[in-house]
Design a protein around this motif. Sequence first.
Motif, PDB file in Angstrom:
ATOM      1  N   GLU A 192      13.481   4.221   2.397  1.00 14.63           N
ATOM      2  CA  GLU A 192      12.186   3.784   2.395  1.00 14.63           C
ATOM      3  C   GLU A 192      11.908   3.156   0.976  1.00 14.63           C
ATOM      4  N   ILE A 193      11.212   2.372   0.664  1.00 14.30           N
ATOM      5  CA  ILE A 193      10.345   2.196  -0.578  1.00 14.30           C
ATOM      6  C   ILE A 193       9.164   2.506  -0.590  1.00 14.30           C
ATOM      7  N   CYS A 194       8.696   3.563  -1.183  1.00 13.16           N
ATOM      8  CA  CYS A 194       7.364   4.097  -1.394  1.00 13.16           C
ATOM      9  C   CYS A 194       6.580   3.936  -2.750  1.00 13.16           C
ATOM     10  N   ALA A 195       5.309   3.351  -2.304  1.00 13.99           N
ATOM     11  CA  ALA A 195       4.365   2.931  -3.512  1.00 13.99           C
ATOM     12  C   ALA A 195       3.679   4.072  -4.010  1.00 13.99           C
ATOM     13  N   VAL A 196       3.515   4.291  -4.960  1.00 16.97           N
ATOM     14  CA  VAL A 196       2.450   5.202  -5.730  1.00 16.97           C
ATOM     15  C   VAL A 196       1.468   4.524  -6.385  1.00 16.97           C
ATOM     16  N   LEU A 197       0.209   4.385  -5.976  1.00 15.74           N
ATOM     17  CA  LEU A 197      -0.544   3.395  -6.782  1.00 15.74           C
ATOM     18  C   LEU A 197      -1.890   4.217  -7.198  1.00 15.74           C
ATOM     19  N   VAL A 246      10.750   5.559  -5.133  1.00 12.07           N
ATOM     20  CA  VAL A 246       9.625   5.583  -5.164  1.00 12.07           C
ATOM     21  C   VAL A 246       9.229   4.922  -6.340  1.00 12.07           C
ATOM     22  N   LEU A 247       8.289   4.027  -6.068  1.00 13.27           N
ATOM     23  CA  LEU A 247       7.726   3.119  -7.223  1.00 13.27           C
ATOM     24  C   LEU A 247       6.282   3.235  -7.537  1.00 13.27           C
ATOM     25  N   VAL A 248       6.128   3.816  -8.824  1.00 13.60           N
ATOM     26  CA  VAL A 248       4.871   3.808  -9.321  1.00 13.60           C
ATOM     27  C   VAL A 248       4.538   2.435 -10.010  1.00 13.60           C
ATOM     28  N   GLU A 249       3.457   1.936  -9.724  1.00 14.97           N
ATOM     29  CA  GLU A 249       3.080   0.697 -10.217  1.00 14.97           C
ATOM     30  C   GLU A 249       1.557   0.453 -10.149  1.00 14.97           C
ATOM     31  N   GLN A 250       1.256  -0.172 -11.199  1.00 19.52           N
ATOM     32  CA  GLN A 250      -0.301  -0.545 -11.318  1.00 19.52           C
ATOM     33  C   GLN A 250      -0.790  -1.697 -10.580  1.00 19.52           C
ATOM     34  N   ASN A 251       0.289  -2.659 -10.654  1.00 21.19           N
ATOM     35  CA  ASN A 251       0.316  -3.820  -9.940  1.00 21.19           C
ATOM     36  C   ASN A 251       0.130  -3.836  -8.420  1.00 21.19           C
ATOM     37  N   ALA A 252      -0.806  -3.229  -7.855  1.00 24.86           N
ATOM     38  CA  ALA A 252      -0.691  -2.831  -6.588  1.00 24.86           C
ATOM     39  C   ALA A 252      -0.293  -3.944  -5.483  1.00 24.86           C
ATOM     40  N   ALA A 253      -0.876  -5.146  -5.511  1.00 24.25           N
ATOM     41  CA  ALA A 253      -0.705  -6.370  -4.854  1.00 24.25           C
ATOM     42  C   ALA A 253       0.916  -6.543  -4.821  1.00 24.25           C
ATOM     43  N   SER A 254       1.552  -6.446  -5.869  1.00 20.39           N
ATOM     44  CA  SER A 254       2.922  -6.721  -5.883  1.00 20.39           C
ATOM     45  C   SER A 254       3.939  -5.755  -5.269  1.00 20.39           C
ATOM     46  N   ALA A 255       3.428  -4.443  -5.561  1.00 14.13           N
ATOM     47  CA  ALA A 255       4.107  -3.341  -5.032  1.00 14.13           C
ATOM     48  C   ALA A 255       4.100  -3.346  -3.657  1.00 14.13           C
ATOM     49  N   LEU A 256       2.865  -3.540  -3.031  1.00 15.24           N
ATOM     50  CA  LEU A 256       2.785  -3.434  -1.473  1.00 15.24           C
ATOM     51  C   LEU A 256       3.257  -4.540  -0.799  1.00 15.24           C
ATOM     52  N   SER A 257       3.853  -5.598  -1.488  1.00 21.98           N
ATOM     53  CA  SER A 257       4.404  -6.756  -0.771  1.00 21.98           C
ATOM     54  C   SER A 257       6.096  -6.532  -0.616  1.00 21.98           C
ATOM     55  N   ILE A 258       6.458  -5.259  -1.287  1.00 22.69           N
ATOM     56  CA  ILE A 258       8.101  -5.031  -0.813  1.00 22.69           C
ATOM     57  C   ILE A 258       8.009  -3.524  -0.613  1.00 22.69           C
ATOM     58  N   THR A 259       6.994  -2.736  -0.288  1.00 18.36           N
ATOM     59  CA  THR A 259       7.308  -1.302   0.008  1.00 18.36           C
ATOM     60  C   THR A 259       7.051  -1.190   1.563  1.00 18.36           C
ATOM     61  N   ASP A 260       7.372   0.037   1.987  1.00 19.74           N
ATOM     62  CA  ASP A 260       7.160   0.341   3.488  1.00 19.74           C
ATOM     63  C   ASP A 260       5.852   1.068   3.658  1.00 19.74           C
ATOM     64  N   HIS A 261       5.340   1.926   2.783  1.00 21.04           N
ATOM     65  CA  HIS A 261       4.100   2.695   2.670  1.00 21.04           C
ATOM     66  C   HIS A 261       3.822   3.221   1.377  1.00 21.04           C
ATOM     67  N   GLY A 262       2.695   3.626   1.358  1.00 23.13           N
ATOM     68  CA  GLY A 262       2.202   3.830  -0.047  1.00 23.13           C
ATOM     69  C   GLY A 262       1.006   5.048  -0.181  1.00 23.13           C
ATOM     70  N   PHE A 263       0.929   5.756  -1.106  1.00 26.08           N
ATOM     71  CA  PHE A 263      -0.131   6.637  -1.568  1.00 26.08           C
ATOM     72  C   PHE A 263      -0.853   6.396  -2.686  1.00 26.08           C
ATOM     73  N   LYS A 299       0.052   9.087 -11.899  1.00 26.70           N
ATOM     74  CA  LYS A 299       1.301   8.531 -11.209  1.00 26.70           C
ATOM     75  C   LYS A 299       2.327   8.916 -12.034  1.00 26.70           C
ATOM     76  N   THR A 300       2.481   8.667 -13.223  1.00 23.14           N
ATOM     77  CA  THR A 300       3.535   8.788 -14.383  1.00 23.14           C
ATOM     78  C   THR A 300       3.839  10.417 -14.116  1.00 23.14           C
ATOM     79  N   THR A 301       2.728  11.291 -14.305  1.00 25.34           N
ATOM     80  CA  THR A 301       3.022  12.623 -14.341  1.00 25.34           C
ATOM     81  C   THR A 301       3.565  13.085 -12.952  1.00 25.34           C
ATOM     82  N   LEU A 302       3.383  12.391 -11.868  1.00 29.44           N
ATOM     83  CA  LEU A 302       3.833  12.808 -10.620  1.00 29.44           C
ATOM     84  C   LEU A 302       5.384  12.541 -10.687  1.00 29.44           C
ATOM     85  N   LEU A 303       5.910  11.418 -11.169  1.00 30.97           N
ATOM     86  CA  LEU A 303       7.271  11.141 -11.455  1.00 30.97           C
ATOM     87  C   LEU A 303       7.866  12.226 -12.309  1.00 30.97           C
ATOM     88  N   ARG A 304       7.551  12.446 -13.378  1.00 28.41           N
ATOM     89  CA  ARG A 304       7.782  13.086 -14.550  1.00 28.41           C
ATOM     90  C   ARG A 304       7.915  14.690 -13.890  1.00 28.41           C
TER      91      ARG A 304
END
Length: 241
Positions: A33-38, A195-212, A45-50
């Motif tokens: 999966e490609i998962c967006a964290v928005l 797991v994709l952290v991205e502030q550009n939500a529209a761009s991220a959601l265009s290629i991800t399967d689901h998001g949080f 978001k960054t703290t989650l990945l760290r």
Amino acid sequence: MSDTPILQIENLSTYYGAVQALRSVSLTVQPGEICAVLGANGAGKTTLLRTISGLQPAAPGSRILVNGEDITGAPAESMVRRGLAHVPEGGGVIVDLTVEENLRLGGLWRADRRDRAQALDEVYELFPPLVERRNQPAASLSGGERQMVAIGRALMARPAVLLLDEPSLGLAPLITQQIMRLLHDLRDRTGLTVVLVEQNAASALSITDHGFVLSQGAVVARGSSAELLADDRMRHAYLGF
């Protein structure tokens, strides 16, 4: 896809001193999966990945599992051997090294030299612009090319899960689109979980399967990318478009 999550986060909390940055975050990501964290700036978001990658300690009661293995509290330097590769915000490219020297750093821990050489060839196949720049210092690269190097270096470790923090930061919209398409193609070609952290939500959601969606360190929404895109209230309140 397997029913067993490749990444499972349970009740994850994180503190910076007395300030709580993550509040009982739980999420699951399935293999491939490609998962967006928005969320907005400061949402966690960054703290989650760290925290997932061991750079920031998790609070007691938190659990982080990769392929069913509890890695909570494991040292950051062990994470690549456990199947995690983390590309931080800004990529972290070493500008005094050449493109190829940067890439080779990602595979140094692997004992099989032939496999390292094959992984390097695969990265160059994924990122053709880097081939002619392989002997150039990374300082000479454009922002998009540096992001290619950062992602390629992470892929040299052959991770099961790629944690990618704000790959579009500072890039032109066209380059951002190219990076997003590349992530989608990479998943389709290799089965890599992202797991994709991205502030550009529209761009991220265009290629991800689901998001949080995170707000003030807590999950305020989750769903398929199509559902999040269609939720006008959520888009206006938390995603900024």
